[in-house]
Design an enzyme around this catalytic site. Structure first.
Site, mmCIF file in Angstrom:
data_model
loop_
_atom_site.group_PDB
_atom_site.id
_atom_site.type_symbol
_atom_site.label_atom_id
_atom_site.label_comp_id
_atom_site.label_asym_id
_atom_site.label_seq_id
_atom_site.Cartn_x
_atom_site.Cartn_y
_atom_site.Cartn_z
ATOM 1 N N ASP A 44 47.477 43.763 40.232
ATOM 2 C CA ASP A 44 46.965 44.943 39.528
ATOM 3 C C ASP A 44 47.839 46.168 39.835
ATOM 4 O O ASP A 44 47.744 47.181 39.136
ATOM 5 C CB ASP A 44 45.522 45.248 39.967
ATOM 6 C CG ASP A 44 44.480 44.667 39.019
ATOM 7 O OD1 ASP A 44 44.823 44.424 37.849
ATOM 8 O OD2 ASP A 44 43.327 44.487 39.456
ATOM 9 N N LYS A 75 40.709 37.604 31.013
ATOM 10 C CA LYS A 75 41.868 37.369 31.895
ATOM 11 C C LYS A 75 42.019 35.867 32.189
ATOM 12 O O LYS A 75 43.117 35.324 32.155
ATOM 13 C CB LYS A 75 41.701 38.175 33.193
ATOM 14 C CG LYS A 75 41.889 39.672 32.982
ATOM 15 C CD LYS A 75 41.430 40.511 34.172
ATOM 16 C CE LYS A 75 41.479 41.999 33.799
ATOM 17 N NZ LYS A 75 40.961 42.878 34.875
ATOM 18 N N GLN A 79 37.893 42.819 40.406
ATOM 19 C CA GLN A 79 37.506 43.577 39.215
ATOM 20 C C GLN A 79 36.724 44.837 39.598
ATOM 21 O O GLN A 79 35.768 44.768 40.363
ATOM 22 C CB GLN A 79 36.670 42.679 38.291
ATOM 23 C CG GLN A 79 36.295 43.319 36.970
ATOM 24 C CD GLN A 79 37.509 43.593 36.070
ATOM 25 O OE1 GLN A 79 38.448 42.791 35.995
ATOM 26 N NE2 GLN A 79 37.515 44.744 35.411
#
Ligand code: NDP
Length: 288
Positions: A119, A52, A96
């Site tokens: 997200d 990412k 994460q």
């Protein structure tokens, strides 16, 4: 059989994001900024976050990786999230997953300002998605929808069967495919480990989305000829090579179109995270 090439489609999307990010930087006087929080030393998570960060650089974003030891407390993590929420120089924040057992992922997700939740996991974003309102859509299902759109795959009136009901893939995927939108307007069956006679359900599908986490789970005898196959799975085979949830070699002989692993859904997921972050930067800086 058509190969649905996520590498190709995502490269084009990232080119567009790069141009947009350069334009944002010229107007705002700084780059779009994504922060990723990583807890512990899980090898998979480290690889995902590194990828990412690399992609941020590629499209011209600033990125910051904040790392915590595995014994960080929920309170410490939430305090950091609140600090980032209040920081106008940060546009997007991801934590994460998975997190260590002593940290409740729902509490962490809800602590993130939904306007920075790139997200798309915050309940406000999920609710708005269900209502077809502007929101951040979870990256994997979002990428699949753009891939269907890119390849002009007709979805209206089609029967889609989603295998797997996780909060990050299967469940939002089923909502997106059923929405009154294009792509969308599918009749959706959402299946899981308690589904009876899964094979019969999957055999009825015009579109199959496999998000289970078990290699070669979807076999050719489960697939109606001509069906569109979207393979979300990321597993390792006996030789340690990346493979999906679909028995690609045999299913491709029956399918109308299929995503490969690697090179299908994975690269689209990263591109959609970049897209969400770009949108977050523009919204928060009054440029959208
Ligand atoms: P989860 O483990 O959270 O969910 C798996 C789902 O599969 C569950 O709903 C489970 O059912 C269902 N399932 C398990 N066994 C069966 C079975 N025998 N029959 C029917 N359903 C079953 O996984 P994720 O959704 O997070 O991920 C799925 C896969 O996709 C993984 O390989 C993951 O690595 C990959 N992935 C890939 C991404 C990408 O960018 N390409 C992004 C995210 C994930 P139940 O709910 O009943 O337990």
């Amino acid at each position: 059989m058509n190969l649905l090439d996520g590498k190709l489609v995502s490269a084009k999307i990232k080119e567009d994001i790069k141009k947009d990010a350069a334009d944002f930087t010229a107007q705002a006087g700084r780059k779009p900024h994504l922060v990723a929080i990583l807890v512990g030393n899980d090898g998979g998570s480290e690889t995902y976050v590194a990828s990412k960060m690399r992609n941020c650089e590629l499209v011209g974003f600033e990125s910051t990786n904040i790392r915590y030891d595995v014994d960080v407390t929920e309170e410490q993590l939430i305090a950091k999230i609140q600090e980032i929420n209040a920081d106008a120089s940060i546009d997007g924040l991801i934590v994460q997953l998975p997190l260590p057992k002593h940290i409740d992922p729902d509490k962490i997700t809800e602590a993130i300002d939904y306007r920075k939740d790139v997200d798309g996991f915050h309940p406000i974003n999920l609710g708005r998605m269900q209502r077809n309102l502007p929101c951040f859509i979870p990256a994997t299902p979002y990428g699949i929808m753009l891939m269907l759109d890119h390849y002009k795959i007709e979805t209206a009136g089609k029967h889609a069967v989603v295998v797997g009901r996780s909060n990050i893939v299967g469940s939002p995927m089923s909502i997106l495919l059923a929405r009154n939108a294009n792509p969308g307007n599918c009749t959706v069956t959402l299946t899981h480990s308690r589904t009876k006679d899964l094979k019969t359900e999957v055999l009825r599908a015009d579109i199959i989305v496999a998000a289970i986490g078990k290699k070669n789970f979807v076999t050719a005898d489960m697939v109606k000829p001509g069906a569109i196959i979207i393979d979300v799975g990321m597993n390792r085979n006996a030789e340690g090579k990346l493979c999906g949830d679909v028995d690609f070699e045999n299913v491709k002989e029956v399918a109308g179109a299929i995503t490969p692993v690697p090179g299908g859904v994975g690269p689209m997921t990263i591109a959609m995270l970049m897209k969400n972050c770009n949108t977050a930067a523009r919204i928060q800086n009054g440029l959208l």
